[in-house]
Design a protein around this motif. Sequence first.
Motif, short mmCIF file in Angstrom:
data_model
loop_
_atom_site.label_atom_id
_atom_site.label_comp_id
_atom_site.label_asym_id
_atom_site.label_seq_id
_atom_site.Cartn_x
_atom_site.Cartn_y
_atom_site.Cartn_z
N ALA A 1 12.63 14.92 16.92
CA ALA A 1 12.48 13.92 17.21
C ALA A 1 11.86 13.47 18.80
O ALA A 1 11.01 14.36 18.99
CB ALA A 1 13.39 12.81 16.94
N GLN A 2 12.49 12.77 19.56
CA GLN A 2 12.12 12.36 20.88
C GLN A 2 12.30 13.44 21.89
O GLN A 2 11.91 13.35 22.95
CB GLN A 2 12.76 11.02 21.27
N LEU A 3 12.95 14.51 21.22
CA LEU A 3 13.47 15.82 21.91
C LEU A 3 12.48 16.99 21.51
O LEU A 3 12.78 18.12 22.00
CB LEU A 3 15.05 16.05 21.98
N GLN A 4 11.55 16.68 20.99
CA GLN A 4 10.73 17.86 20.51
C GLN A 4 10.43 18.91 21.23
O GLN A 4 10.55 20.03 21.61
CB GLN A 4 9.61 17.49 19.65
N ARG A 5 9.55 18.24 22.49
CA ARG A 5 8.87 19.13 23.55
C ARG A 5 9.91 19.58 24.45
O ARG A 5 9.76 20.85 24.85
CB ARG A 5 7.89 18.17 24.34
N PRO A 6 11.03 18.96 24.94
CA PRO A 6 11.88 19.44 25.80
C PRO A 6 12.77 20.63 25.02
O PRO A 6 13.19 21.71 25.82
CB PRO A 6 12.81 18.50 26.18
N LEU A 7 13.21 20.55 23.82
CA LEU A 7 13.68 21.48 23.02
C LEU A 7 12.80 22.82 23.05
O LEU A 7 13.19 23.96 23.10
CB LEU A 7 14.13 20.99 21.77
N GLU A 8 11.64 22.58 22.45
CA GLU A 8 10.68 23.72 22.46
C GLU A 8 10.54 24.45 23.85
O GLU A 8 10.58 25.77 23.80
CB GLU A 8 9.25 22.99 22.10
N ASN A 9 10.54 23.73 24.97
CA ASN A 9 10.31 24.40 26.21
C ASN A 9 11.58 25.24 26.60
O ASN A 9 11.59 26.02 27.02
CB ASN A 9 10.06 23.53 27.46
N ALA A 10 12.70 24.53 26.14
CA ALA A 10 14.15 25.14 26.42
C ALA A 10 14.25 26.40 25.71
O ALA A 10 14.67 27.27 26.03
CB ALA A 10 15.26 24.15 26.36
N LEU A 11 13.94 26.42 24.36
CA LEU A 11 13.77 27.46 23.68
C LEU A 11 12.86 28.55 24.25
O LEU A 11 13.40 29.75 23.95
CB LEU A 11 13.41 27.11 22.11
#
Length: 155
Positions: free
Chosen positions: A38-48
């Motif tokens: 959801a709203q954390l899609q891009r930050p989660l992908e970067n952290a992953l």
Amino acid sequence: MNKIPAAAALLLAACGFHPKGMQPYDRLPYQQWHIQGAQLQRPLENALRSAGGTPVPAAQAQAVLKVEEAETQKDVLTITRAALVADYLLVLKVRAQAYRNGEPLGKPMEAEVRRQLEYADSEVLGKQEEEETVRREMQRDAAEQLVRRLSFLPH
């Protein structure tokens, strides 16, 4: 004289100190993840990616990380003697669950990030931009917390 900085660096390294964002992650249980953020899609992908994982489409994923709930709050933290807002407290609470083959992996993970935001009526436009920047940083911090916790999931 050159030995003092080298000795200080050696002592910091020996105690396990790492600058923020440089901490090596334990090995992720799976390398290919589908993120439903959801709203954390891009930050989660970067952290992953920083943790050595790869965000992939659902069909190629070994596991799924789904953000079940993301709640933001903005509360008055302090008030001046003139009854004007001086500071706000921004809070981001995220609850996520990892899945493998449709079955939950471990318990739901929660991350909470809090930030204090100074406020001034005379700088409304600047403070709005600052608040947006702080919120993006909070999302990034919450995403890093969740990905860090993935390394502790059962294989």
